[in-house]
Design an enzyme around this catalytic site. Structure first.
Site, mmCIF file in Angstrom:
data_model
loop_
_atom_site.group_PDB
_atom_site.id
_atom_site.type_symbol
_atom_site.label_atom_id
_atom_site.label_comp_id
_atom_site.label_asym_id
_atom_site.label_seq_id
_atom_site.Cartn_x
_atom_site.Cartn_y
_atom_site.Cartn_z
ATOM 1 N N HIS A 16 0.853 -1.196 0.000
ATOM 2 C CA HIS A 16 0.000 0.000 0.000
ATOM 3 C C HIS A 16 0.887 1.244 0.000
ATOM 4 O O HIS A 16 1.263 1.760 1.045
ATOM 5 C CB HIS A 16 -0.910 -0.016 1.234
ATOM 6 N N HIS A 18 1.330 4.956 -2.292
ATOM 7 C CA HIS A 18 0.932 5.865 -3.364
ATOM 8 C C HIS A 18 2.185 6.470 -3.983
ATOM 9 O O HIS A 18 2.981 7.099 -3.269
ATOM 10 C CB HIS A 18 0.031 6.969 -2.820
ATOM 11 N N HIS A 196 -9.703 1.361 -0.773
ATOM 12 C CA HIS A 196 -9.596 2.001 0.537
ATOM 13 C C HIS A 196 -10.977 2.005 1.206
ATOM 14 O O HIS A 196 -11.970 2.389 0.593
ATOM 15 C CB HIS A 196 -9.148 3.450 0.386
ATOM 16 N N GLU A 199 -10.906 3.570 6.916
ATOM 17 C CA GLU A 199 -9.938 4.465 7.542
ATOM 18 C C GLU A 199 -10.700 5.596 8.230
ATOM 19 O O GLU A 199 -10.458 5.911 9.390
ATOM 20 C CB GLU A 199 -8.977 5.034 6.500
ATOM 21 N N ASP A 277 1.860 3.891 3.143
ATOM 22 C CA ASP A 277 0.841 4.781 2.575
ATOM 23 C C ASP A 277 1.481 5.926 1.782
ATOM 24 O O ASP A 277 1.686 5.819 0.576
ATOM 25 C CB ASP A 277 -0.067 5.299 3.687
ATOM 26 N N ASP A 278 1.766 7.058 2.433
ATOM 27 C CA ASP A 278 2.417 8.225 1.826
ATOM 28 C C ASP A 278 3.549 8.631 2.766
ATOM 29 O O ASP A 278 3.440 9.629 3.502
ATOM 30 C CB ASP A 278 1.424 9.388 1.667
#
Length: 332
Positions: A16, A18, A196, A199, A277-278
């Site tokens: 996961h 981005h 997604h 969350e 994630d980021d």
């Protein structure tokens, strides 16, 4: 040796990530200087990305992406991201890619961007020992109609490198069923599916996503913990959660690390994986994620080995690639 350095060389599987969200701030600042793009307001005094809340995070994310203006920029971005991931022991990564950021969703333009990204991934595999696969991702807050176009683009470029289709963006915009057409089209093209959910949305968002979009993986999914019957369904069906604890803590999706439900979900039989994630937006790395799991939940070598086996089993890549990666994990 700091705790995160202790885990740096441990081979890891990440599902996961981005691509644009993994852009190092220095890389984006450099592109902005080259192109005379004024994005100074998105950085703090230390040069890190800065934002107030999740909605502002999306705006800062979009502003940073304005510096990425052509295939060559994405070639450079991919190399920078994969070099950083590899420096933290990641041997396989699946990255969310959005044609909406690469040519505005135009198929011909996307092919040029994709060629640049794929070439960079091949170079990174040779230079850094990291394998990448792409998950084309519809942006939820751009609406169901745009997701149909994204699915068409995904179907046209599915193959050895583009192996999945997903849904990201503002989770509370619309319902999963609004995107059924796009996911049906991607499924028919042979792509694996993730989305997604859970969350920011509640357990119902997770349940609806699984029912309506028929995904094998859920991005985040942490709010499933508030419905133990749903948690048991996740365990029974083998639905895999792409959990990003550092992201959840940083964005206040959970109060703090000790409050994070990853250990409770895992103890109840849910298949969980760990990702960043980021990462530069949330001041984390895969080494940091492992260190925090060890610190707050007493995860040890057997736990990390299990996380990686689960991630590899759930990865959207072919059997030959999995066998090669499994050998690297077992050697470690």
């Amino acid at each position: 040796m700091t705790a995160s350095l202790e885990f740096r060389d441990l081979p890891k599987i990440e599902l996961h990530l981005h691509l644009e969200g993994a852009a190092p701030p220095a890389f984006i600042r450099g592109l902005a200087r080259e192109k005379s793009v004024d994005i100074g307001g998105i950085f703090d005094e230390n040069g890190n990305y800065t934002y107030r809340d999740f909605d502002h995070f999306l705006k800062v994310y979009d502003a940073a992406c304005t510096t990425l203006q052509g295939p060559e920029d994405f070639h450079r971005l991919t190399l920078a991201v994969l070099e950083e991931s590899a420096s933290h022991g990641v041997i396989y990564t699946e990255s969310f890619l959005s044609p909406d950021f690469c040519g505005g969703g135009d198929l011909a333009a996307w092919r040029d961007y994709l060629a640049a990204i794929e070439a960079a991934a091949a170079e990174a595999e040779t230079r850094f020992g990291i394998t990448m696969r792409g998950i084309i991702t519809a942006i939820r807050h751009l609406g169901p109609d745009q997701s149909r176009n994204t699915a068409r683009v995904a179907a046209e470029t599915a193959g050895d490198f583009i192996t999945g289709f997903g849904l990201a963006g503002a989770e509370l915009m619309g319902r999963p069923g609004d995107y059924t057409y796009a996911f049906d089209a991607a499924r028919e093209a042979g792509l694996e599916l993730t989305a997604h959910a859970g969350e920011w949305g509640g357990p119902d968002m997770v349940a609806d996503t699984i029912r309506d979009l028929r995904v094998s993986r859920i991005g985040h999914g942490i709010n499933a913990i508030h419905d133990l019957a749903l948690v048991d369904v996740l365990a029974e069906t083998g639905t895999v959660l792409e959990v990003c604890p550092g992201s959840n803590v940083f964005l206040n999706a959970v109060k703090d690390w000790p409050s994070h439900p990853i250990a409770r979900l895992r103890d109840r039989g849910v298949k969980v994986t760990v990702s960043t994630d980021d990462p530069p937006y949330f001041l984390t790395t895969m080494s940091d994620e492992y260190a925090n799991l060890a610190r707050h939940f007493a995860f040890g070598p057997d736990d990390f080995a299990e996380l990686n086996r689960t991630a590899l089993d759930a990865a959207f890549c072919d059997a030959k690639t999995k066998e090669r990666l499994a050998a690297r994990l077992e050697k470690a």
